[in-house]
Design an enzyme around this catalytic site. Structure first.
Site, PDB file in Angstrom:
ATOM      1  N   SER A  14      31.711  75.489  22.444  1.00  0.00           N
ATOM      2  CA  SER A  14      33.011  75.948  21.920  1.00  0.00           C
ATOM      3  C   SER A  14      32.935  77.401  21.464  1.00  0.00           C
ATOM      4  CB  SER A  14      33.472  75.040  20.767  1.00  0.00           C
ATOM      5  OG  SER A  14      32.657  75.213  19.626  1.00  0.00           O
ATOM      6  N   ASN A  15      31.775  77.848  20.955  1.00  0.00           N
ATOM      7  CA  ASN A  15      31.636  79.264  20.591  1.00  0.00           C
ATOM      8  C   ASN A  15      31.614  80.143  21.842  1.00  0.00           C
ATOM      9  OD1 ASN A  15      31.240  79.909  17.605  1.00  0.00           O
ATOM     10  ND2 ASN A  15      30.052  78.044  17.860  1.00  0.00           N
ATOM     11  N   ILE A  94      13.559  80.973  21.663  1.00  0.00           N
ATOM     12  CA  ILE A  94      13.543  82.108  22.581  1.00  0.00           C
ATOM     13  C   ILE A  94      12.159  82.736  22.548  1.00  0.00           C
ATOM     14  CG2 ILE A  94      14.558  84.355  23.142  1.00  0.00           C
ATOM     15  CD1 ILE A  94      16.555  82.148  23.525  1.00  0.00           C
ATOM     16  N   ASN A 108      22.816  85.428  17.299  1.00  0.00           N
ATOM     17  CA  ASN A 108      22.904  83.980  17.119  1.00  0.00           C
ATOM     18  C   ASN A 108      23.962  83.696  16.072  1.00  0.00           C
ATOM     19  OD1 ASN A 108      22.138  81.171  17.324  1.00  0.00           O
ATOM     20  ND2 ASN A 108      21.115  81.421  15.335  1.00  0.00           N
ATOM     21  N   HIS A 110      24.942  80.840  13.116  1.00  0.00           N
ATOM     22  CA  HIS A 110      24.421  79.711  12.335  1.00  0.00           C
ATOM     23  C   HIS A 110      25.545  79.230  11.428  1.00  0.00           C
ATOM     24  CE1 HIS A 110      21.393  77.194  10.459  1.00  0.00           C
ATOM     25  NE2 HIS A 110      21.904  77.518   9.287  1.00  0.00           N
ATOM     26  N   ASP A 151      16.772  81.795  12.636  1.00  0.00           N
ATOM     27  CA  ASP A 151      17.806  82.106  11.637  1.00  0.00           C
ATOM     28  C   ASP A 151      17.391  83.197  10.659  1.00  0.00           C
ATOM     29  OD1 ASP A 151      18.252  78.519  11.360  1.00  0.00           O
ATOM     30  OD2 ASP A 151      19.145  79.931  12.780  1.00  0.00           O
ATOM     31  N   GLU A 180      33.872  79.921  12.759  1.00  0.00           N
ATOM     32  CA  GLU A 180      32.897  80.424  13.733  1.00  0.00           C
ATOM     33  C   GLU A 180      33.623  81.038  14.932  1.00  0.00           C
ATOM     34  OE1 GLU A 180      29.993  76.622  13.153  1.00  0.00           O
ATOM     35  OE2 GLU A 180      29.594  77.900  14.893  1.00  0.00           O
TER      36      GLU A 180
HETATM   37  C1  GRF Z   1      27.678  75.685  16.122  1.00  0.00           C
HETATM   38  O1  GRF Z   1      28.057  75.077  14.921  1.00  0.00           O
HETATM   39  C2  GRF Z   1      26.732  76.834  15.856  1.00  0.00           C
HETATM   40  O2  GRF Z   1      26.916  77.474  14.602  1.00  0.00           O
HETATM   41  C3  GRF Z   1      25.406  76.150  15.886  1.00  0.00           C
HETATM   42  O3  GRF Z   1      25.500  75.155  16.884  1.00  0.00           O
HETATM   43  C4  GRF Z   1      26.869  74.760  17.026  1.00  0.00           C
HETATM   44  C5  GRF Z   1      27.216  74.923  18.486  1.00  0.00           C
HETATM   45  O4  GRF Z   1      28.494  74.495  18.756  1.00  0.00           O
HETATM   46  N1  GRF Z   1      24.296  77.047  16.108  1.00  0.00           N
HETATM   47  P1  GRF Z   1      29.179  74.803  20.181  1.00  0.00           P
HETATM   48  O5  GRF Z   1      28.220  74.325  21.241  1.00  0.00           O
HETATM   49  O6  GRF Z   1      29.389  76.301  20.262  1.00  0.00           O
HETATM   50  O7  GRF Z   1      30.451  74.048  20.143  1.00  0.00           O
END
Ligand code: GRF
Length: 207
Positions: A14-15, A94, A108, A110, A151, A180
């Site tokens: 989703s990000n 990585i 990244n 978090h 992180d 996010e």
């Molecule tokens: C997100 O909450 C991000 O902060 C974390 O993993 C999750 C990934 O979600 N690192 P998506 O795959 O982007 O929906």
């Protein structure tokens, strides 16, 4: 000039979709040229196909050691002439060779306010369970540059979200995820436009 970006995903993506949609709208000076995944069943793949973005599956298992895996990752990223790398729910470590090659150009996200609730073992719902158990009243996403520790790299952007009315870790996760999807494209847009300078471990906004 648009920078060529690859998103690295292990799950839903989703990000990645939020970044790709912001790029397509012209809201950020980025061209998302690749979605690379290590998990064959990553939901991010469907989101990439729906947006006409190339995908590459690079699982860790077939590689005898980390150096071989690193070489393959770099080969694929260079094949697409990738300038910026965005880890978006990528659960595989990585390799240092790749971190070094993309130093200052790999990010990244978090789902907590680092350095709190971060590091080995703090991933996905576990983060929000720890935030909930600690009785935190605020939480929120952090976008940081990637270094050789989980992180840990310089923080580019964070945003606090009120969670005092959340009744479960799942509610916290859902509320933070909304933020996010706003914060990650914004931070990447600034990075792509040269909007940060590093002072030691601190990233300072210059735009
Ligand atoms: C997100 O909450 C991000 O902060 C974390 O993993 C999750 C990934 O979600 N690192 P998506 O795959 O982007 O929906």
């Amino acid at each position: 000039m648009k920078r060529r970006l690859a998103a690295l995903c292990s799950h839903g993506g989703s990000n990645f979709a939020a970044i790709a949609d912001a790029a397509r709208r012209g809201a950020i000076p980025v061209d998302v040229v690749l979605m690379l995944h290590n998990n064959a069943r990553a939901g991010a793949k469907e989101k990439a196909i729906a947006r006409g973005i190339a995908t590459e599956w690079v699982p860790r298992k077939p590689f005898s050691d980390e150096a071989a895996y690193a070489a393959r990752l770099l080969e694929v990223l260079e094949q697409y002439r990738v300038e910026l790398v965005a880890l978006a729910g990528f659960m595989q470590r990585i390799p240092p060779q790749v971190v070094e090659h993309y130093a200052g150009r790999m990010t990244n996200i978090h789902p907590a306010l680092l350095p709190l609730f971060g590091g080995p073992g703090f991933y996905r719902l576990r983060v929000h369970q720890a935030v909930f158990a600690a009785g935190m009243k605020v939480s929120g996403p952090t976008v940081h540059l990637v270094d050789e520790h989980y992180d840990h790299g310089p923080i580019l952007m964070q945003r606090a979200v009120a969670i005092d009315d959340c009744a479960s870790p799942e509610e916290i996760a859902a509320r933070v995820l909304v933020e996010e999807h706003r914060l990650y494209p914004e931070a990447i847009g600034l990075l792509a436009a040269g909007g940060f300078r590093l002072e030691g471990r601190r990233a300072v906004r210059i735009a």
